[in-house]
Enzyme design. Sequence first.
Site, short mmCIF file in Angstrom:
data_model
loop_
_atom_site.label_atom_id
_atom_site.label_comp_id
_atom_site.label_asym_id
_atom_site.label_seq_id
_atom_site.Cartn_x
_atom_site.Cartn_y
_atom_site.Cartn_z
N LEU A 114 0.87 -1.17 0.00
CA LEU A 114 0.00 0.00 0.00
C LEU A 114 0.91 1.22 0.00
O LEU A 114 1.95 1.22 0.67
CB LEU A 114 -0.89 0.02 1.25
CG LEU A 114 -2.18 -0.79 1.25
CD1 LEU A 114 -2.80 -0.78 2.64
CD2 LEU A 114 -3.18 -0.25 0.23
N ASP A 115 0.55 2.24 -0.75
CA ASP A 115 1.36 3.46 -0.77
C ASP A 115 1.48 4.04 0.63
O ASP A 115 0.61 3.85 1.49
CB ASP A 115 0.72 4.50 -1.69
CG ASP A 115 0.74 4.06 -3.14
OD1 ASP A 115 1.66 3.33 -3.52
OD2 ASP A 115 -0.17 4.47 -3.88
N LYS A 116 2.55 4.79 0.84
CA LYS A 116 2.78 5.42 2.14
C LYS A 116 1.61 6.29 2.60
O LYS A 116 1.23 6.24 3.77
CB LYS A 116 4.07 6.24 2.09
CG LYS A 116 4.54 6.76 3.44
CD LYS A 116 5.91 7.40 3.32
CE LYS A 116 6.40 7.88 4.69
NZ LYS A 116 7.77 8.46 4.60
N SER A 118 -1.47 5.84 1.94
CA SER A 118 -2.68 5.02 2.02
C SER A 118 -2.68 4.21 3.31
O SER A 118 -1.65 4.04 3.95
CB SER A 118 -2.78 4.07 0.81
OG SER A 118 -2.78 4.78 -0.40
#
Length: 330
Positions: A114-116, A118
């Site tokens: 998951l993106d930072k 997110s």
Amino acid sequence: MTESVSSHAEPLMPLTRLNKFISETGICSRREADRLIEQGCVKVNGTIAGMGVKVSAADEVSVNNKPLRAKPAPVYLVYNKPIGITCTTDPEIAENIVDAVNYKKSRIFPIGRLDKPSSGLILLTNDGDIVNKILRAGNAHEKEYIVSMDKPITADFVARMAAGVPILDTITKPCKVKKIGHNTINIILTQGLNRQIRRMASYLDFNVTSLKRVRIMNIDLGELRPGQWRYVTESELALINAMISDSSNTEEASQLEQPKAARSGPRIKDVAQPANRRARHAAQPHSPSRKPSRAGGKAGAKNGPSTQAAGKGRSSSKGSLPKNARNKRP
């Protein structure tokens, strides 16, 4: 030709690549195991092993002259990743997910990412085989998200997100999208391109303000608070295994973000762009055309823009396609 120094293995005993065999004990990653092998630090049955060696449980493997300990029992964790945690096992990166989870009994790694900025559900494990099967795009396992935008959700936005959007030199697969609030949608994907939802929204001139994953396959986030984790239950694991029983697999671990895995759709230049994009494009001054080549029909190929590796350009703040992804075939 694959090399093997396995001499003690029974004929029907399954063989595993040495780097994977080492990493599955939890002492290091496969990449780190490769370096140890290249440096001559690994022996199999008393002989220094080379790259490409395959071994079985009957072989005696040592690293730096120390016997390799047995493969640990498989571990499967459900974690509610807070915003700001980076999905990497690199200890040099601050606030990496391994340090955040702080699981001491075995070396674990995230299934996908998951993106930072997110948050939400991510699975962690020490079982590389299940990672491959869950992540491969062709296996079409569902991932569900709650996403808020910077402006009201329209019916047109929902329809176009669901139908597929051109990003990263491909068209995203059709997905399930439902408006659940003034500026919030529920979206279910079966692929995992790099920053996929953010790129899809940006192409349609929306910006994501929050993104939370709430489900992967049959695993729900439930009541886990940010930063909390729990074990996958036996019933959940049994259902996962049933769902991936026919999934394709690769020996080398797959990554969640693989644009090549999704490049089966139409070319981006064949897709109609939004009217506002066409208007912006028409308003831009055009550079003078180059003189035609004497080669006749080959001039177009020579005068066209140069191409680079697909899928590595970043979207601009306006959501336009990256320059290195324009006019290229998937």
